[in-house]
Enzyme design. Structure first.
Site, PDB file in Angstrom:
ATOM      1  N   HIS A 154       0.830  -1.205   0.000  1.00 32.90           N
ATOM      2  CA  HIS A 154       0.000   0.000   0.000  1.00 32.90           C
ATOM      3  C   HIS A 154       0.867   1.258   0.000  1.00 32.90           C
ATOM      4  CE1 HIS A 154      -4.135  -1.386   0.545  1.00 32.90           C
ATOM      5  NE2 HIS A 154      -3.681  -2.338   1.332  1.00 32.90           N
ATOM      6  N   ASP A 396      -3.320  -8.391 -20.304  1.00 28.32           N
ATOM      7  CA  ASP A 396      -3.215  -9.511 -21.248  1.00 28.32           C
ATOM      8  C   ASP A 396      -1.747  -9.918 -21.360  1.00 28.32           C
ATOM      9  OD1 ASP A 396      -3.220 -11.308 -23.307  1.00 28.32           O
ATOM     10  OD2 ASP A 396      -4.063  -9.932 -24.799  1.00 28.32           O
TER      11      ASP A 396
END
Length: 453
Positions: A154, A396
């Site tokens: 984070h 992808d």
């Protein structure tokens, strides 16, 4: 269920800058644990996914040349703050196999079963100086499907920055090169306090004030002990349009119509109040997250790699008002909160963080030397993050686009994410967590009240 074949440390494939990289004030206030995400791929037309672990490793090492801060390590310094050492120690990549079929994971609700699909760190035994800032677990299934489970610090990146990195890695894995407009921007001093140090005393900033408690309670301990459940709710395009129609019915034109996020999030907030069945005078607030890349002056580069988000808090509302007034009331409160995150709001918050001798109490983990749960934002409040605009389904690796992308874990009452549905343009998916005793009623009211409001 899951068998690990290998775990490797991946370092940049070329020499990268070495030394300290200053963190921003926003980074310093972020949770220092890792955000898990699962990305699911299924073979198309029964064709085998052309998977190669060596290609994944090599493309990741190339991505780290551009995103070299991720290969570094965090260190504690004074005042509960952190500093980033860019030392090319690497990120972690694991290859795993699942005995269970992909379909056995159902709709990928972020529950106990899904937690086998992303990497985890034992924060109680591993010091922050030893923790990789990015971990990935590639799990292969008997059907030929794959899950890329990631966990990113984070402190290092917000959702947009994390997805920019993941998409850059995927593009390299496809054998393509990154364009100039896809390069990350690493100067985090743009989000440092403009006063060094602040020369004037600062009162509490609204972004760090505590949300309302249940009437009659002096703390959140009892609520935190209650069992929670997670769920994924689909909202069809028609249902989204119906909520937008209702939210805009009472709007005084020519005001800008409420967005689908504002309409759906307002409906969620109302339903949460309804199922919690509290006193009509119960105060409640909603916590949202604003992307500040275009809100601060001058605007941040779109490739900014770091945390460029800020909490947006609604004004305190009453259950009675949220439930008796039209949906436009709740949606309007959400819009007001987001629009309040101006350049002045942001810079005052940066000054406030910089003025703190110890930032530990501001961070989403209060105990900086050991892992704790995030502050309780649940009953009677809600946290509603929007992932609608994130490029989740562009990832992808050469296998086609994923069939599902979502949070790996969700166990805090009142926390929700609103996401696009990849299978149905205009539809949404809501990942939410509520107290188990409220979940069934919430689902019933959520769908019923779309048309009954």
């Amino acid at each position: 269920m899951i068998t690990f074949k290998s775990t490797s440390l991946i370092v940049p494939s070329e020499a990268t800058p070495n030394g300290l990289l200053p963190l921003s004030e926003i980074d310093q206030a972020m949770q220092w644990t890792h955000a898990p995400l699962i990305i699911i791929y299924k073979p198309n037309n029964n064709k085998t996914i052309p998977f190669s672990i060596e290609k994944m490793k090599y493309s990741l090492s190339r991505a780290l040349v551009h995103y070299y801060p991720l290969a570094g390590r965090l260190h504690w310094i004074e005042g509960g703050r952190l500093e980033l050492h860019c030392n090319a120690m690497g990120v972690q990549l694991s290859e795993a196999y699942s005995e269970a079929e992909l379909d056995e994971f159902g709709d990928f609700t972020p529950n106990g079963l899904i937690q086998h699909l992303f990497p985890r760190i034992d924060y109680t035994t591993t010091s922050i100086e030893e923790q990789p800032l990015f971990l990935v677990q590639v799990t292969r299934f008997p059907c030929g499907g794959l899950c890329v489970g990631t966990a990113i610090s984070h402190i290092m990146a917000d959702g947009r920055a994390a997805m920019n990195f993941t998409n850059a890695w995927a593009k390299l894995a496809r054998g393509e090169e990154l364009g100039c407009d896809e390069m990350p921007f690493h100067d985090r001093t743009m989000l440092r306090s403009r006063q060094a140090p602040p020369v004037r005393p600062l009162s509490d900033h609204i972004a760090f004030t505590k949300p309302p408690l249940l009437i009659g309670c002096s703390d959140t301990k009892a609520e935190q002990k209650k069992e929670t459940s997670a769920a994924l709710l689909k909202v069809t395009k028609e249902q989204v349009e119906e909520l937008q129609k209702k939210a805009n019915q009472n709007m005084v034109m020519p005001a800008r119509p409420y967005t689908r996020y504002e309409a759906v999030a307002g409906h969620i907030w109302r339903c949460a109040c309804k199922v919690r069945a509290g006193d009509n005078c119960q105060p409640t607030r909603a916590l949202l997250v604003a992307d500040i890349r275009n809100r601060i002056k001058p605007p941040l580069p779109q490739g900014y790699f770091g945390n460029a988000i800020f909490d947006a808090l609604t004004s305190t509302c009453l259950y009675a008002d949220l439930l008796s007034k039209p949906l436009s009331y709740a949606s309007g409160k959400l819009r007001e909160a987001i629009e309040a995150v101006t350049d002045e709001y942001i810079t005052s918050a940066l000054d406030f963080i910089a003025s703190q001798k110890d930032v530990g109490p501001l961070r989403k983990n209060f105990h900086i030397r050991g892992y704790t749960e995030a502050p309780f934002l649940g009953n009677p409040n809600v946290y509603m993050g929007s992932w609608i605009s994130l490029p989740l389904y562009n990832v992808d690796f050469g296998w086609g686009k994923p069939v599902y992308v979502g949070p790996g874990i969700l166990h805090s009452d009142g926390k929700m994410f609103i996401m696009r549905d990849p299978a149905d343009e205009g539809s949404l998916v809501i990942a939410l967590c509520l107290q188990t005793q409220c979940m069934d009623s919430f689902k019933e009211f959520f769908y019923k009240d779309i048309y009954d409001l």
